[in-house]
Scaffold this motif. Sequence first.
Motif, short mmCIF file in Angstrom:
data_model
loop_
_atom_site.label_atom_id
_atom_site.label_comp_id
_atom_site.label_asym_id
_atom_site.label_seq_id
_atom_site.Cartn_x
_atom_site.Cartn_y
_atom_site.Cartn_z
N GLY A 39 0.78 -1.23 0.00
CA GLY A 39 0.00 0.00 0.00
C GLY A 39 0.81 1.28 0.00
N TYR A 40 2.14 1.17 0.11
CA TYR A 40 2.96 2.38 0.23
C TYR A 40 2.78 3.36 -0.93
CZ TYR A 40 5.87 0.76 4.18
OH TYR A 40 6.33 0.35 5.41
N LEU A 55 0.56 10.83 6.70
CA LEU A 55 0.71 9.49 6.16
C LEU A 55 1.42 8.60 7.16
CD1 LEU A 55 0.57 7.42 3.81
CD2 LEU A 55 2.72 8.39 2.97
N LEU A 56 0.78 7.50 7.53
CA LEU A 56 1.36 6.50 8.41
C LEU A 56 1.32 5.14 7.70
CD1 LEU A 56 -0.47 7.44 11.75
CD2 LEU A 56 1.85 8.12 11.05
N SER A 57 1.89 4.11 8.34
CA SER A 57 1.80 2.78 7.77
C SER A 57 1.68 1.75 8.88
CB SER A 57 3.03 2.46 6.91
OG SER A 57 4.19 2.33 7.71
N VAL A 91 -5.24 2.04 3.21
CA VAL A 91 -4.99 1.83 1.78
C VAL A 91 -4.09 0.63 1.53
CG1 VAL A 91 -4.01 2.85 -0.32
CG2 VAL A 91 -5.25 4.30 1.33
N ASP A 92 -4.49 -0.20 0.57
CA ASP A 92 -3.64 -1.29 0.08
C ASP A 92 -3.69 -1.29 -1.44
OD1 ASP A 92 -1.89 -3.38 0.22
OD2 ASP A 92 -3.19 -4.71 1.36
N ASP A 93 -2.75 -2.01 -2.05
CA ASP A 93 -2.76 -2.07 -3.51
C ASP A 93 -3.94 -2.89 -4.01
OD1 ASP A 93 -1.68 -4.45 -2.57
OD2 ASP A 93 0.21 -4.27 -3.67
N ALA A 121 -8.60 0.55 -2.13
CA ALA A 121 -7.62 -0.27 -2.84
C ALA A 121 -7.72 0.01 -4.34
CB ALA A 121 -7.85 -1.76 -2.58
N LEU A 122 -6.63 -0.22 -5.04
CA LEU A 122 -6.66 -0.05 -6.48
C LEU A 122 -7.51 -1.13 -7.14
CD1 LEU A 122 -2.88 0.75 -7.19
CD2 LEU A 122 -4.77 2.36 -6.89
#
Length: 223
Positions: A39-40, A55-57, A91-93, A121-122
């Motif tokens: 998700g980066y 923005l965090l992760s 958020v993830d890809d 997500a995408l």
Amino acid sequence: MPTKLVTWEEIVEWSRGLANIIKKSGWIPDVIVAIARGGYVPARLLCDFLGVENLLSIQSQHWTEAAKAEERAVLRFAYVIDMRGKRILLVDDIVDTGDTMILAEKFIKEKWNPLEVRKAALQWISPVAKIKPEYYYIEVKEWIWFQYPWTRLEDVTSFIKRMITEEAKTAGRIAWSFDDIVKGFKDWYGIEVDRFFYEEALENLVAKGFLDRRGEAYIYRGG
């Protein structure tokens, strides 16, 4: 295995499209949280397109090898932060099984105390996913492995390892030339990558003891 080779240009296009969907909903997050590692890049692009500075992760992980899942999702390096009063976009890809996103959302809600959490997500693989994110750009109705540009070498290494292992088991083969591997890769996965990805992947597999290099031949050692 059906594989889609994703370009950087597509990632920017998809992330911008996802941002527009979020904008049209009338909801803008205070903080975007990327699910590491996939998700980066989408999360950073969404920060840009949505005008979000925070923005965090969090690392919620399921796939340890390309297209090969662990038995369950795990949360790594969990930490607690005060998010009271904050709207969070997670958020993830891609959402395939959804396990990593489910775990990350549960932890954030229980430990960070946010005002609200929504998911984006995408891609969303609707036939197999356990959840539907509030926001997604592409619904995928038939399972496919999206080969993103930020995991290209990692995935090529895993794909070659799997291909060689299967050929060794089923055909008793123990040696391949570089050209054999390139041709086999195209036949197995239906994609083609730049030459240096094959070279780097093979170097990795030799360094890890999976292969030996003898002249122009790569010899299967197993493991």
